[in-house]
Design an enzyme around this catalytic site. Structure first.
Site, PDB file in Angstrom:
ATOM      1  CG  ASP A   8     -11.059  -4.772 -15.620  1.00 39.18           C
ATOM      2  OD1 ASP A   8     -11.220  -3.712 -14.974  1.00 39.18           O
ATOM      3  OD2 ASP A   8     -10.797  -5.856 -15.080  1.00 39.18           O
ATOM      4  CB  CYS A  65      -7.839  -4.183 -13.848  1.00 42.55           C
ATOM      5  SG  CYS A  65      -6.381  -4.828 -13.018  1.00 42.55           S
ATOM      6  CB  THR A  67      -6.050  -6.127  -7.828  1.00 45.79           C
ATOM      7  OG1 THR A  67      -5.747  -6.831  -9.051  1.00 45.79           O
ATOM      8  CG2 THR A  67      -7.134  -6.860  -7.055  1.00 45.79           C
ATOM      9  N   GLY A  70      -3.724  -7.713 -12.630  1.00 44.96           N
ATOM     10  CA  GLY A  70      -3.881  -8.310 -13.959  1.00 44.96           C
ATOM     11  C   GLY A  70      -3.318  -7.417 -15.053  1.00 44.96           C
ATOM     12  CG  HIS A  98      14.619   4.620  -8.146  1.00 43.75           C
ATOM     13  ND1 HIS A  98      14.860   3.992  -6.949  1.00 43.75           N
ATOM     14  CD2 HIS A  98      14.902   5.933  -7.939  1.00 43.75           C
ATOM     15  CE1 HIS A  98      15.278   4.878  -6.045  1.00 43.75           C
ATOM     16  NE2 HIS A  98      15.293   6.076  -6.626  1.00 43.75           N
ATOM     17  CG  HIS A 133      18.044   4.724 -10.946  1.00 45.75           C
ATOM     18  ND1 HIS A 133      17.853   3.770  -9.986  1.00 45.75           N
ATOM     19  CD2 HIS A 133      18.270   5.893 -10.289  1.00 45.75           C
ATOM     20  CE1 HIS A 133      17.942   4.320  -8.785  1.00 45.75           C
ATOM     21  NE2 HIS A 133      18.199   5.616  -8.943  1.00 45.75           N
TER      22      HIS A 133
HETATM   23  C1  RB5 Z   1     -12.184  -8.351 -12.491  1.00 45.82           C
HETATM   24  O1  RB5 Z   1     -13.159  -8.890 -11.660  1.00 45.82           O
HETATM   25  C2  RB5 Z   1     -10.827  -8.402 -11.823  1.00 45.82           C
HETATM   26  O2  RB5 Z   1     -10.353  -9.700 -11.775  1.00 45.82           O
HETATM   27  C3  RB5 Z   1      -9.853  -7.507 -12.542  1.00 45.82           C
HETATM   28  O3  RB5 Z   1     -10.341  -6.212 -12.582  1.00 45.82           O
HETATM   29  C4  RB5 Z   1      -8.464  -7.391 -11.951  1.00 45.82           C
HETATM   30  O4  RB5 Z   1      -8.515  -7.104 -10.600  1.00 45.82           O
HETATM   31  C5  RB5 Z   1      -7.548  -8.467 -12.284  1.00 45.82           C
HETATM   32  O5  RB5 Z   1      -6.378  -8.474 -11.896  1.00 45.82           O
END
Ligand code: RB5
Length: 159
Positions: A8, A65, A67, A70, A98, A133
């Site tokens: 993203d 993305c 974190t 998502g 694994h 596994h």
């Molecule tokens: C975008 O702001 C953020 O929510 C996305 O990149 C991600 O971290 C979602 O899990």
């Protein structure tokens, strides 16, 4: 081998560094976006890679993305996808040994990009161990068979 890569907006720069790394290693990679400045929705890009891996059209994918959370959630909705959100070399290695992870997920806002590239390198170099596994993965496959989880990509998906 072909790797499909997507992110993203939060992962655009990180993804560009991953693509640069793959090019340097002469690994065939396809960029499925986004490369826009504008804010986009991570499911639109995660599903592109996950669908291709789920259908067996592409062996492996990398998703980025902010974190990584998502993209992980999206990718793991797809049957046959084993997406692993990795934070270090250890999780990258274990996810291959694994879990036979077929999609690597990285968080651009929580990882230094150099560590991210080390994770990519480790993940690509590590084989699946099989044995006990494989038995566990077979159980996941059995679970998938009881679920209807093959979402269609909407016709108006961008890029
Ligand atoms: C975008 O702001 C953020 O929510 C996305 O990149 C991600 O971290 C979602 O899990």
């Amino acid at each position: 081998m072909e790797i499909n890569v997507a992110s993203d907006h939060a992962g655009v720069y990180f993804k560009s560094r991953v693509l640069q790394y793959l090019a340097e290693k002469k690994i065939n990679a396809v960029d499925l976006g986004t490369n826009a400045d504008a804010s986009v929705d991570y499911p639109d890009y995660g599903m592109k890679v996950a669908k291709l891996v789920s259908e067996g059209k592409v062996e492996q994918g990398i998703l980025v993305c902010g974190t990584g959370v998502g993209m992980s959630i999206v990718a793991n909705k797809f049957s046959g996808v084993r997406a692993a959100l990795c934070h270090n070399k250890e999780t990258a290695e274990a996810s291959r040994r694994h879990n036979d992870a077929n999609i690597l997920v990285l968080g651009s806002r929580v990882l230094d990009v150099e560590l991210g590239l080390t994770i990519v390198e480790t993940w690509l170099a590590t084989p699946f161990e099989g044995g006990r596994h494989q038995r566990r993965l077979d159980k996941i496959t059995e679970i998938e068979k009881t679920l209807k989880n093959a979402p269609e990509i909407p016709a108006d998906t961008i890029e």
